[in-house]
Design a protein around this motif. Structure first.
Motif: not given
Ligand SMILES: Cc1cc2nc3c(=O)[nH]c(=O)nc-3n(C[C@H](O)[C@H](O)[C@H](O)COP(=O)(O)OP(=O)(O)OC[C@H]3O[C@@H](n4cnc5c(N)ncnc54)[C@H](O)[C@@H]3O)c2cc1C
Length: 156
Positions: A3-21
């Motif tokens: 669990r992290l408090n993010l200041s921006r969405l992660p980028t890079g790498g071969d992943v899809v990020v789901v933003n359900c914030s």
């Protein structure tokens, strides 16, 4: 799980990020159309109720559960306060008791405030490697199964 408090969405790498914030999409999605609609409730002891009540006017609702009863509510757009107001709680209980007289004298167990992430329309869309899913407002539980299915399809 991390669990992290993010200041921006992660980028890079071969992943899809789901933003359900939820409301966090104001920051993480740069989306100022998501606004808080504050909802305050009171939990009282279960006094033997087995049906729920709703009067849309204020709104006033009484939702019995196995061990307690949820009494609400409020709808305050733009209000970020997470602190329960004693005056609001008293007014809600008084309205609820007029609706359901069995609540008279019921012991108050706790108070709670939540902020509904309201948006003109729910956002479920893929932009590059990000799938956005937020803005469910006051119906996030109800809609969660459907929008989760859409997210799975978009992640592919
Ligand atoms: C009083 C009240 C009554 C409600 N009644 C109903 C009802 O009867 N029926 C119904 O269907 N729904 C109801 N809801 C609405 C429902 O609870 C919301 O729609 C739902 O919680 C939204 O879910 P969500 O997962 O999109 O957002 P949230 O539950 O807000 O979750 C967002 C998550 O993102 C995380 N996050 C945000 N920003 C960041 C960041 N920068 N970094 C890391 N993590 C972050 C948060 O910590 C949180 O865990 C009610 C809500 C309230 C407050």
């Amino acid at each position: 799980m991390t669990r992290l408090n993010l200041s921006r969405l992660p980028t890079g790498g071969d992943v899809v990020v789901v933003n359900c914030s939820g409301l966090g999409a104001r920051l993480l999605g740069g989306d100022r159309s998501v606004v808080p609609v504050r909802g305050q409730v009171v939990y009282v002891e279960q006094v033997g109720l087995d049906r729920w009540w709703l009067d849309g006017a204020a709104p006033t609702y009484v939702v019995p559960r196995s061990k307690d009863i949820v009494v609400g509510g409020t709808d305050d757009e733009g209000d970020w306060s997470r602190t329960p107001s004693p005056e609001v709680a008293e007014a809600m209980l008084s309205r609820a008791t007029r609706l359901v007289p069995e609540l008279e004298g019921a012991r108050v167990l706790r108070h709670k405030v939540g902020l509904r992430p309201v948006r003109p329309a729910v956002r479920v869309e893929r932009v590059g490697d990000v799938v956005h899913c937020y803005g469910h407002g006051g119906a996030g539980v109800t809609m969660s199964w459907g929008t989760a299915d859409e997210v799975v399809a978009l992640v592919g």
